[in-house]
Design a protein around this motif. Structure first.
Motif, PDB file in Angstrom:
ATOM      1  N   GLU A   8       4.995 -21.851 -17.715  1.00 14.24           N
ATOM      2  CA  GLU A   8       3.790 -21.986 -16.899  1.00 14.24           C
ATOM      3  C   GLU A   8       3.027 -23.217 -17.369  1.00 14.24           C
ATOM      4  O   GLU A   8       2.859 -23.428 -18.576  1.00 14.24           O
ATOM      5  CB  GLU A   8       2.967 -20.710 -17.100  1.00 14.24           C
ATOM      6  N   HIS A   9       2.596 -24.045 -16.428  1.00 16.56           N
ATOM      7  CA  HIS A   9       1.790 -25.226 -16.734  1.00 16.56           C
ATOM      8  C   HIS A   9       0.367 -24.750 -17.020  1.00 16.56           C
ATOM      9  O   HIS A   9      -0.217 -24.042 -16.208  1.00 16.56           O
ATOM     10  CB  HIS A   9       1.830 -26.179 -15.543  1.00 16.56           C
ATOM     11  N   VAL A  10      -0.177 -25.123 -18.180  1.00 19.46           N
ATOM     12  CA  VAL A  10      -1.540 -24.712 -18.539  1.00 19.46           C
ATOM     13  C   VAL A  10      -2.366 -25.943 -18.894  1.00 19.46           C
ATOM     14  O   VAL A  10      -1.824 -26.983 -19.286  1.00 19.46           O
ATOM     15  CB  VAL A  10      -1.547 -23.704 -19.714  1.00 19.46           C
ATOM     16  N   ALA A  11      -3.668 -25.817 -18.792  1.00 20.54           N
ATOM     17  CA  ALA A  11      -4.568 -26.913 -19.146  1.00 20.54           C
ATOM     18  C   ALA A  11      -4.588 -27.088 -20.662  1.00 20.54           C
ATOM     19  O   ALA A  11      -4.621 -26.101 -21.408  1.00 20.54           O
ATOM     20  CB  ALA A  11      -5.969 -26.618 -18.626  1.00 20.54           C
ATOM     21  N   GLY A  12      -4.582 -28.329 -21.088  1.00 17.71           N
ATOM     22  CA  GLY A  12      -4.666 -28.610 -22.515  1.00 17.71           C
ATOM     23  C   GLY A  12      -5.912 -28.003 -23.137  1.00 17.71           C
ATOM     24  O   GLY A  12      -5.884 -27.499 -24.263  1.00 17.71           O
ATOM     25  N   SER A  13      -7.023 -28.015 -22.386  1.00 16.60           N
ATOM     26  CA  SER A  13      -8.287 -27.496 -22.909  1.00 16.60           C
ATOM     27  C   SER A  13      -8.259 -25.993 -23.160  1.00 16.60           C
ATOM     28  O   SER A  13      -9.038 -25.483 -23.963  1.00 16.60           O
ATOM     29  CB  SER A  13      -9.433 -27.835 -21.953  1.00 16.60           C
ATOM     30  N   THR A  14      -7.357 -25.277 -22.483  1.00 16.08           N
ATOM     31  CA  THR A  14      -7.280 -23.819 -22.668  1.00 16.08           C
ATOM     32  C   THR A  14      -6.151 -23.410 -23.608  1.00 16.08           C
ATOM     33  O   THR A  14      -5.953 -22.222 -23.844  1.00 16.08           O
ATOM     34  CB  THR A  14      -7.075 -23.102 -21.309  1.00 16.08           C
ATOM     35  N   THR A  15      -5.424 -24.384 -24.140  1.00 16.74           N
ATOM     36  CA  THR A  15      -4.325 -24.090 -25.054  1.00 16.74           C
ATOM     37  C   THR A  15      -4.900 -23.576 -26.374  1.00 16.74           C
ATOM     38  O   THR A  15      -5.777 -24.215 -26.960  1.00 16.74           O
ATOM     39  CB  THR A  15      -3.478 -25.357 -25.300  1.00 16.74           C
ATOM     40  N   PRO A  16      -4.438 -22.427 -26.846  1.00 16.11           N
ATOM     41  CA  PRO A  16      -4.997 -21.878 -28.089  1.00 16.11           C
ATOM     42  C   PRO A  16      -4.529 -22.651 -29.325  1.00 16.11           C
ATOM     43  O   PRO A  16      -3.475 -23.270 -29.334  1.00 16.11           O
ATOM     44  CB  PRO A  16      -4.449 -20.444 -28.108  1.00 16.11           C
ATOM     45  N   GLU A  17      -5.357 -22.610 -30.348  1.00 17.62           N
ATOM     46  CA  GLU A  17      -4.962 -23.176 -31.646  1.00 17.62           C
ATOM     47  C   GLU A  17      -3.967 -22.228 -32.296  1.00 17.62           C
ATOM     48  O   GLU A  17      -4.004 -21.037 -32.042  1.00 17.62           O
ATOM     49  CB  GLU A  17      -6.189 -23.358 -32.556  1.00 17.62           C
ATOM     50  N   PRO A  18      -3.067 -22.695 -33.109  1.00 16.55           N
ATOM     51  CA  PRO A  18      -2.893 -24.072 -33.560  1.00 16.55           C
ATOM     52  C   PRO A  18      -2.095 -24.949 -32.583  1.00 16.55           C
ATOM     53  O   PRO A  18      -1.907 -26.134 -32.835  1.00 16.55           O
ATOM     54  CB  PRO A  18      -2.150 -23.930 -34.876  1.00 16.55           C
TER      55      PRO A  18
END
Length: 178
Positions: free
Chosen positions: A25-35
């Motif tokens: 699934e394509h997700v927004a970089g801003s919503t990608t969880p750390e780490p």
């Protein structure tokens, strides 16, 4: 860029049976969880990022290759140096038209991670982050990462421009992190 079409284009270079991915699934970089966000949402070489995160040099293990006249594809794992611990899965499609014969030969020799070759040879380059992907490991990727099928992790699609030309298309998937 249509991220899922680009993903499919790279996966088709090396079809896996059983499949590499259960889903993507394509997700927004801003919503990608750390780490994962720190690991993937940037325009730097993953070789260096993986080495910094895992506090270890990495070695390349080529699983398959698909050379033709002008393009070279390879399916790889990056491992912590001197171990069997996989830190990244990747597929690379490289157009050698934009690099020297020496760089091309070192990549074809398959002894050094791609990012390290480009850095060592001071190839004028920049990395264009195309998309962040949330993936669930299919049987093949789960085997590489030594995890359960369906385990969630993240990856990215990127293009490396060498001497201002789009020379390398990449799929880079991080091993599952806690």
């Amino acid at each position: 860029m249509n991220a899922l079409k680009e993903l499919q284009s790279l996966l088709e270079l090396f079809p896996d049976n059983p499949p590499l991915l259960e889903s993507a699934e394509h997700v927004a970089g801003s919503t990608t969880p750390e780490p994962y966000k720190s690991m993937l949402v940037h325009e730097h070489h993953m070789t260096v990022t993986m080495e910094n995160y895992h506090q270890s040099s990495v070695e390349v293990q080529v699983l398959d290759r698909n050379p033709d006249e002008s393009n070279y594809g390879r399916k790889i794992l990056l491992l912590k140096e001197g171990t069997d611990e996989v830190v990244q899965f990747g597929i690379v499609r490289f157009n050698f038209e934009y690099v020297t014969e020496e760089v091309k030969q070192e990549i074809i020799d398959e002894n050094i991670p791609l990012g390290r070759v480009l850095i060592t040879h001071n190839v004028l380059r920049h990395i264009d982050l195309g998309a962040i992907l949330k993936v669930k490991c299919g049987p093949t990727l789960a085997k590489h990462f030594n995890c359960e099928v369906g385990t969630e992790t993240y990856g990215r699609l990127a293009t490396i421009f060498c001497n201002n030309r789009p020379a390398v298309d990449l799929l880079e998937i991080s091993s599952p992190l806690s």
